[in-house]
Design an enzyme around this catalytic site. Structure first.
Site, mmCIF file in Angstrom:
data_model
loop_
_atom_site.group_PDB
_atom_site.id
_atom_site.type_symbol
_atom_site.label_atom_id
_atom_site.label_comp_id
_atom_site.label_asym_id
_atom_site.label_seq_id
_atom_site.Cartn_x
_atom_site.Cartn_y
_atom_site.Cartn_z
ATOM 1 N N HIS A 8 -7.413 9.415 -1.976
ATOM 2 C CA HIS A 8 -6.787 9.371 -0.644
ATOM 3 C C HIS A 8 -7.660 10.018 0.444
ATOM 4 C CE1 HIS A 8 -2.420 9.098 1.049
ATOM 5 N NE2 HIS A 8 -3.285 8.875 2.001
ATOM 6 N N LYS A 53 -2.521 5.781 -4.348
ATOM 7 C CA LYS A 53 -3.627 6.710 -4.074
ATOM 8 C C LYS A 53 -3.401 8.063 -4.726
ATOM 9 C CE LYS A 53 -3.587 4.724 0.600
ATOM 10 N NZ LYS A 53 -2.152 4.593 0.900
ATOM 11 N N ILE A 112 -2.995 -3.201 6.914
ATOM 12 C CA ILE A 112 -1.756 -2.888 6.178
ATOM 13 C C ILE A 112 -0.701 -2.302 7.128
ATOM 14 C CG2 ILE A 112 -2.718 -2.653 3.862
ATOM 15 C CD1 ILE A 112 -3.067 0.371 4.411
ATOM 16 N N TYR A 159 3.263 9.663 -0.532
ATOM 17 C CA TYR A 159 4.333 9.084 0.285
ATOM 18 C C TYR A 159 5.715 9.316 -0.336
ATOM 19 C CZ TYR A 159 0.424 6.515 2.455
ATOM 20 O OH TYR A 159 -0.765 6.166 3.065
ATOM 21 N N ARG A 209 10.330 -6.963 12.962
ATOM 22 C CA ARG A 209 8.898 -6.634 13.085
ATOM 23 C C ARG A 209 8.148 -6.875 11.766
ATOM 24 N NH1 ARG A 209 11.123 -2.745 16.833
ATOM 25 N NH2 ARG A 209 11.221 -1.029 15.333
ATOM 26 N N LYS A 228 2.682 -1.153 8.884
ATOM 27 C CA LYS A 228 3.976 -0.671 8.371
ATOM 28 C C LYS A 228 5.062 -0.982 9.402
ATOM 29 C CE LYS A 228 7.298 2.656 8.594
ATOM 30 N NZ LYS A 228 8.052 3.085 9.812
ATOM 31 N N SER A 229 6.190 -1.436 8.922
ATOM 32 C CA SER A 229 7.375 -1.482 9.777
ATOM 33 C C SER A 229 8.605 -1.364 8.900
ATOM 34 C CB SER A 229 7.456 -2.784 10.571
ATOM 35 O OG SER A 229 8.653 -2.762 11.325
ATOM 36 N N LEU A 266 -2.151 -0.766 13.795
ATOM 37 C CA LEU A 266 -1.559 -0.942 15.129
ATOM 38 C C LEU A 266 -1.669 0.337 15.945
ATOM 39 C CD1 LEU A 266 1.680 -2.794 13.944
ATOM 40 C CD2 LEU A 266 -0.449 -3.833 14.783
ATOM 41 N N ASP A 299 0.850 -1.201 0.000
ATOM 42 C CA ASP A 299 0.000 0.000 0.000
ATOM 43 C C ASP A 299 0.879 1.242 0.000
ATOM 44 O OD1 ASP A 299 -2.791 1.279 0.563
ATOM 45 O OD2 ASP A 299 -1.433 2.227 1.994
ATOM 46 N N ASN A 347 4.931 -9.257 11.957
ATOM 47 C CA ASN A 347 3.595 -8.826 11.525
ATOM 48 C C ASN A 347 3.013 -9.724 10.433
ATOM 49 O OD1 ASN A 347 3.962 -6.756 13.321
ATOM 50 N ND2 ASN A 347 4.309 -5.166 11.782
HETATM 51 P P1 NDP Z 1 0.815 1.305 11.969
HETATM 52 O O1 NDP Z 1 -0.371 1.160 12.844
HETATM 53 O O2 NDP Z 1 1.071 0.298 10.920
HETATM 54 O O3 NDP Z 1 2.076 1.404 12.942
HETATM 55 C C1 NDP Z 1 3.362 1.642 12.443
HETATM 56 C C2 NDP Z 1 4.246 1.988 13.629
HETATM 57 O O4 NDP Z 1 4.284 0.891 14.539
HETATM 58 C C3 NDP Z 1 5.655 2.273 13.219
HETATM 59 O O5 NDP Z 1 6.156 3.246 14.104
HETATM 60 C C4 NDP Z 1 6.376 0.943 13.448
HETATM 61 O O6 NDP Z 1 7.721 1.178 13.774
HETATM 62 C C5 NDP Z 1 5.610 0.372 14.619
HETATM 63 N N1 NDP Z 1 5.483 -1.089 14.537
HETATM 64 C C6 NDP Z 1 5.111 -1.818 13.464
HETATM 65 N N2 NDP Z 1 5.078 -3.125 13.775
HETATM 66 C C7 NDP Z 1 5.426 -3.227 15.071
HETATM 67 C C8 NDP Z 1 5.575 -4.323 15.950
HETATM 68 N N3 NDP Z 1 5.357 -5.563 15.543
HETATM 69 N N4 NDP Z 1 5.974 -4.066 17.226
HETATM 70 C C9 NDP Z 1 6.208 -2.806 17.635
HETATM 71 N N5 NDP Z 1 6.078 -1.715 16.850
HETATM 72 C C10 NDP Z 1 5.684 -1.925 15.560
HETATM 73 O O7 NDP Z 1 0.765 2.789 11.400
HETATM 74 P P2 NDP Z 1 0.871 3.523 9.985
HETATM 75 O O8 NDP Z 1 0.381 4.886 10.257
HETATM 76 O O9 NDP Z 1 2.175 3.345 9.347
HETATM 77 O O10 NDP Z 1 -0.239 2.801 9.087
HETATM 78 C C11 NDP Z 1 0.034 1.683 8.259
HETATM 79 C C12 NDP Z 1 -0.158 2.025 6.808
HETATM 80 O O11 NDP Z 1 -1.471 2.512 6.567
HETATM 81 C C13 NDP Z 1 0.733 3.175 6.310
HETATM 82 O O12 NDP Z 1 2.077 2.784 6.133
HETATM 83 C C14 NDP Z 1 0.018 3.545 5.044
HETATM 84 O O13 NDP Z 1 0.318 2.601 4.030
HETATM 85 C C15 NDP Z 1 -1.440 3.426 5.483
HETATM 86 N N6 NDP Z 1 -1.991 4.736 5.920
HETATM 87 C C16 NDP Z 1 -2.975 5.298 5.154
HETATM 88 C C17 NDP Z 1 -3.537 6.496 5.498
HETATM 89 C C18 NDP Z 1 -4.610 7.062 4.647
HETATM 90 O O14 NDP Z 1 -4.962 8.233 4.838
HETATM 91 N N7 NDP Z 1 -5.170 6.325 3.729
HETATM 92 C C19 NDP Z 1 -3.094 7.250 6.688
HETATM 93 C C20 NDP Z 1 -2.096 6.557 7.468
HETATM 94 C C21 NDP Z 1 -1.578 5.338 7.090
HETATM 95 P P3 NDP Z 1 8.935 0.439 12.985
HETATM 96 O O15 NDP Z 1 8.845 0.860 11.553
HETATM 97 O O16 NDP Z 1 10.156 0.961 13.687
HETATM 98 O O17 NDP Z 1 8.734 -1.032 13.184
#
Ligand code: NDP
Length: 274
Positions: free
Chosen positions: A108, A75, A228, A50, A236, A230-231, A190, A45, A240
């Protein structure tokens, strides 16, 4: 990795687990997305906003995975509402990705103050007819925005990608999606990491010998929606993706249902953002 999928209202299928790449720098995308593909994610995604479509495209090309085994979503950003703008934005995204089609193209945000999301949606309908966007959907649309699109075009988005995590469960919107045949896709599944500290989630994780993130992702899958996460961290990214070997029971689901709060929203409100 087993790849559960959901069937969209256009007959296409979407993997229930995808890899989100917001905040991933373009130069880091080949390595990070490359690892995600290596460990088994098949759905990515991204978004024009981005700034990493080119890096994502490089990762896809380098993976050697047949295109038809991948599900790539991007998007249209808020500055590209309108017919010509949308068609141009789509061409630019496709070019940056280095692909000749995407599996899913999303509006978006509705940006209601511009009052152009219905027109923009019609442009996406053209892209689907052309086959360059296999499926089309929206993101951050409320029930009112969805109703207007459906009423004025007769076409129902296949997906609505919305903020959704244990502290913000979007019950009303999910109920509307179920009624209208729209797949719910959870962004920030998350809670951007915050939900991982919740004691209820941690208790369930301990009970199953799993991590908090795995419990939350399993919860999303059990609710029949797409998630979806992100890490950028290799351990991680693997963690996930490892959410298919256990199940949550009724008590777990009841406990997580109780975490929903009216002020759980992290991101902006769709009625005002843009
Ligand atoms: P997430 O809920 O996926 O959380 C990501 C955060 O959690 C990062 O800081 C990551 O750090 C941490 N993390 C991930 N996995 C773990 C784990 N197993 N244990 C501990 N910490 C973890 O948030 P996002 O906001 O990134 O949302 C995910 C995706 O959704 C985005 O990447 C994007 O593609 C989409 N999105 C879409 C939006 C929209 O308007 N349509 C708006 C926001 C997001 P680290 O990388 O260090 O692991």
């Amino acid at each position: 990795m087993t790849q559960p999928t959901l069937t969209l209202n256009d007959g296409k299928r979407i993997p229930q687990l995808g890899f989100g790449v917001w905040k991933l720098a373009d130069e880091d995308a080949p390595e990070t997305v490359g690892l995600a593909l290596e460990v088994g994610y098949r759905s990515i995604d991204t978004a024009a906003a981005y700034g990493n479509e080119a890096g994502v495209g490089r990762a896809i090309a380098a993976s050697g995975i047949p295109r038809e085994e991948l599900f790539v979503a991007t998007k249209l950003w808020n500055d590209a509402h309108g017919t010509d703008e949308a068609l141009r934005a789509f061409d630019a995204s496709l070019k940056r990705l280095g692909l000749d089609y995407v599996d899913l193209y999303l509006v978006h945000w509705p940006v209601p103050q511009r009052n152009a999301y219905v027109e923009t949606w019609k442009a996406l309908m053209r892209l689907r007819e052309d086959g360059r966007a296999r499926s089309i959907g929206v993101s951050n649309f409320t029930v009112a925005h969805l109703k207007r699109v459906i009423d004025e075009t007769g076409s129902t988005p296949s997906v609505n990608q919305i903020e959704l995590h244990p502290r913000f469960q979007q019950r009303e919107l999910r109920a509307f999606h179920a009624e209208a045949g729209i797949v719910t896709e959870a962004w920030s599944p998350l809670g951007q990491g915050a939900a991982l500290e919740d004691p209820v989630i941690r208790g369930i994780a301990d009970k199953h010998g799993r991590t908090a993130a795995q419990v939350i992702l399993r919860w999303h899958l059990d609710l029949g929606q797409v998630a979806i996460p992100k890490s950028q961290n290799p351990a991680r990214i693997r963690e996930n993706a490892d959410v298919f070997g256990f199940s949550l029971d009724e008590a777990d689901h009841a406990a997580i249902a109780g975490l929903d709060t009216p002020d759980g929203r992290i991101g902006p409100h769709p009625d005002t953002f843009g």
